[in-house]
Design a protein around this motif. Structure first.
Motif, PDB file in Angstrom:
ATOM      1  N   LYS A 174      13.022 -54.142  19.813  1.00 20.79           N
ATOM      2  CA  LYS A 174      12.830 -53.077  18.832  1.00 20.79           C
ATOM      3  C   LYS A 174      13.209 -53.553  17.432  1.00 20.79           C
ATOM      4  CE  LYS A 174      14.191 -48.281  17.904  1.00 20.79           C
ATOM      5  NZ  LYS A 174      15.035 -47.153  18.363  1.00 20.79           N
ATOM      6  N   LEU A 178      10.604 -54.011  14.154  1.00 21.40           N
ATOM      7  CA  LEU A 178      10.827 -53.452  12.815  1.00 21.40           C
ATOM      8  C   LEU A 178      10.771 -54.552  11.747  1.00 21.40           C
ATOM      9  CD1 LEU A 178      13.712 -50.918  13.595  1.00 21.40           C
ATOM     10  CD2 LEU A 178      11.304 -50.400  13.174  1.00 21.40           C
ATOM     11  N   LYS A 181       7.156 -55.547  11.142  1.00 22.42           N
ATOM     12  CA  LYS A 181       6.482 -54.567  10.294  1.00 22.42           C
ATOM     13  C   LYS A 181       6.829 -54.787   8.829  1.00 22.42           C
ATOM     14  CE  LYS A 181       5.983 -50.867  13.716  1.00 22.42           C
ATOM     15  NZ  LYS A 181       6.380 -49.473  14.084  1.00 22.42           N
TER      16      LYS A 181
END
Length: 572
Positions: A174, A178, A181
């Protein structure tokens, strides 16, 4: 410890415990099965034999022979199934008592003794069944205990994996997602920090290295060049006209979506491939990369099935050249092929052609009626006309003749444009074609006292031509020459052989054509500015179509004030 090692240990231990649980369960199930089979075979069968012997003993008085046979059979089976302590002795006593009973079947005391022996055997087996049942019960309890212990261990390990494994794997992923991105949003300063010395630590190190290099790349001029390249590719892909780019070795550099749709190929099958190799299996690509040569009489639009219908495209090949830094000579770096969609204009042109053909055809009938009426008026039987009336009739006759010529030209043009023109190609004598044309315009020339002089080489070979259409072209040349020549002048018609062709020339001494208009005189509807507007401007255009349809060529040589030479050539 690395994640792979943790997974191997946890899953491996769970796997071993499951195998142990399986083996323990199988062992105890087999033990219980064995105890149960032992009860059935050793004790339950003896009880069954004993019951049958008691029943047959009760029937000896009524059916002696049959009862004795049944008793003997079950007694024999019992002697084969002695399994308990003291059971053999009781079975031997039963055999001795039964042997005595066979000799004296009415002795009730023997029957009582036999029953007593059978009951003793049954009692021994009942006690044995109870003991073996207790053993089986104890085995089952032990099995439950071990299965519960091993199952509990499996549950604890699996529960621990269920709680910890997803968290250990998902949380770093996770965090990495992030960060990716952020990188995608051009925040190249983003970094991930995993302190564990495992695979995620290695991944974080590689990711941070990649982000650093992306940041360096973003700050360089190379990124700007790449961005501009992407911008150009996007612009080209959004253009509605098919575009294909080739380098100087004819390798396909780019092709937009419209081009791929038309050629029916995928991007990966085209980019980086040689256009010449692609042309071997794709006729459309072969026609696209084929450059127009100087011998091509006219540039024809490409007819391609696109957008669900037959579409027309005009091909344009743009040669790209550059002057390298520090040099003066241009070098070729490739070509760009552009197909301009002219379907709408072609459809309008077809509509115009059909309209002209229809109108021209319909006009011929009333014009013919006018000419017939004029013939009747000129006939003396219908009455005499005065000079003014005769002048009007002549004027009407000239106008109707001019209208008939115009409608004929329009019909010929519409037939050429729709491809309905019929050519009768055969061996034709060039001298006969010239003589036919000269005879056709002789009256017109005599009216202006113009001399028509034929200058032809002797023994000219026949040409491959439609003599009627070729004669029409020569008549059109001569008519134009007579129209634009002064009175009492001379027009030469020359015939000569050049390079396996016969050249027909019409040479006049008129005012000539300005060099600005020489390339346009064969265009449809074009008339030289300042000239007499006595026609439609279609005669030379139709002449060109007629000659090129016969694989010939047309041309003009003219200088202002020095006359003109219109020519066409046909193959021998």
């Amino acid at each position: 410890m690395r994640i792979k090692t943790k997974l191997n240990l946890g899953v491996g231990l769970l796997f071993v415990l499951i195998i142990i649980l399986t083996l323990v369960s199988a062992f105890y199930i087999f033990s219980i099965k064995k105890d149960t089979e032992n009860i059935l075979k050793a004790n339950y069968n003896t009880l069954e034999y004993s019951r049958n012997m008691l029943l047959s003993l009760d029937e000896i008085n009524t059916s002696k022979d049959n009862a004795i046979i049944i008793f003997k059979d079950n007694l024999h089976k019992q002697t084969q199934n002695v399994t308990e302590a003291g059971e053999k002795q009781e079975t031997d006593n039963l055999e001795r008592s039964f042997a005595l009973l066979e000799k004296n079947s009415s002795d009730e005391s023997l029957k009582m003794q036999i029953r007593q022996d059978i009951f003793e055997i049954m009692k021994l087996n009942m006690n044995a069944i109870k003991q073996k049942s207790d053993i089986a019960k104890h085995t089952a309890e032990t099995a439950n205990l071990w299965i519960a212990i091993v199952g509990t261990l499996c549950f604890l390990i699996a529960f621990n994996l269920l709680i910890n494994l997803p968290t250990n794997i998902a949380n770093p992923i996770k965090e990495l997602t992030l960060s990716i991105k952020e990188i995608a949003n051009k925040n190249y300063s983003e970094r991930v920090h995993f302190t564990n010395h495992n695979e995620y630590g290695d991944l974080a190190k590689s990711f941070n290295t990649m982000a650093q290099k992306l940041q360096e790349y973003n700050d360089s001029n190379l990124y700007k060049l790449f961005f501009e390249k992407k911008r150009l590719e996007t612009l080209i892909n959004n253009m509605h006209d098919p575009i294909i780019g080739l380098d100087n070795k004819h390798i396909v550099l780019f092709a937009n979506d419209e081009a791929l749709k038309i050629v029916g190929m995928k991007l990966e099958d085209v980019i980086g491939k040689s256009a010449s190799d692609l042309a071997l299996s794709n006729d459309l690509i072969r026609s696209l990369i084929l450059k127009e040569n100087g011998e091509s009489p006219k540039k024809q639009p490409l007819k391609i099935f696109a957008h669900g219908k037959e579409s027309y495209f005009e091909k344009e090949i743009i040669n790209i050249t550059i002057i390298p830094t520090g040099e003066e000579k241009e070098i070729n770096i490739g070509d760009v092929i552009i197909l301009r969609n002219i379907t709408l204009f072609k459809e309008l042109d077809f509509a115009k052609t059909n309209f002209i053909a229809t109108v021209s055809h319909e006009l011929k009938t009333p014009i013919a009626s006018i000419k017939l009426s004029l013939q009747l008026l000129e006939n003396g039987k219908t009455g005499d006309m005065n000079d003014d009336q005769k002048q009007l009739v002549e004027s009407i006759k000239d106008d109707s003749q001019r209208l008939l010529k115009i409608t004929g030209e329009l019909l010929n043009l519409s037939q050429l444009e729709t491809g309905n023109i019929q050519l009768n190609i055969e061996k034709s004598n060039p001298h006969e074609i010239v003589n036919y044309a000269v005879e056709a315009v002789k009256v017109q020339a005599d009216q202006k006292q113009i001399k028509l002089i034929i200058d032809a080489d002797e023994n000219l070979q026949d040409v491959k031509a439609d003599s009627e259409k070729t004669g029409w072209v020569l008549i059109n040349y001569l008519s134009n020459a007579i129209r634009y020549s002064s009175e009492k002048s001379t027009i030469f018609i020359k015939l000569k052989k050049e390079n396996n062709q016969i050249v027909f020339q019409v040479i006049d001494t008129g005012k000539g054509i300005d060099t600005r208009y020489k390339d346009k005189v064969f265009d449809k509807y074009f008339q030289v500015p300042g000239s007499q507007k006595s026609g439609t401007g279609l005669g030379l255009a139709i002449s060109k179509e007629f000659i090129e349809a016969q694989n010939g060529n047309v041309g003009v040589e003219s200088n202002l004030g020095l006359g003109s030479t219109f020519w066409f050539s046909l193959k021998i």
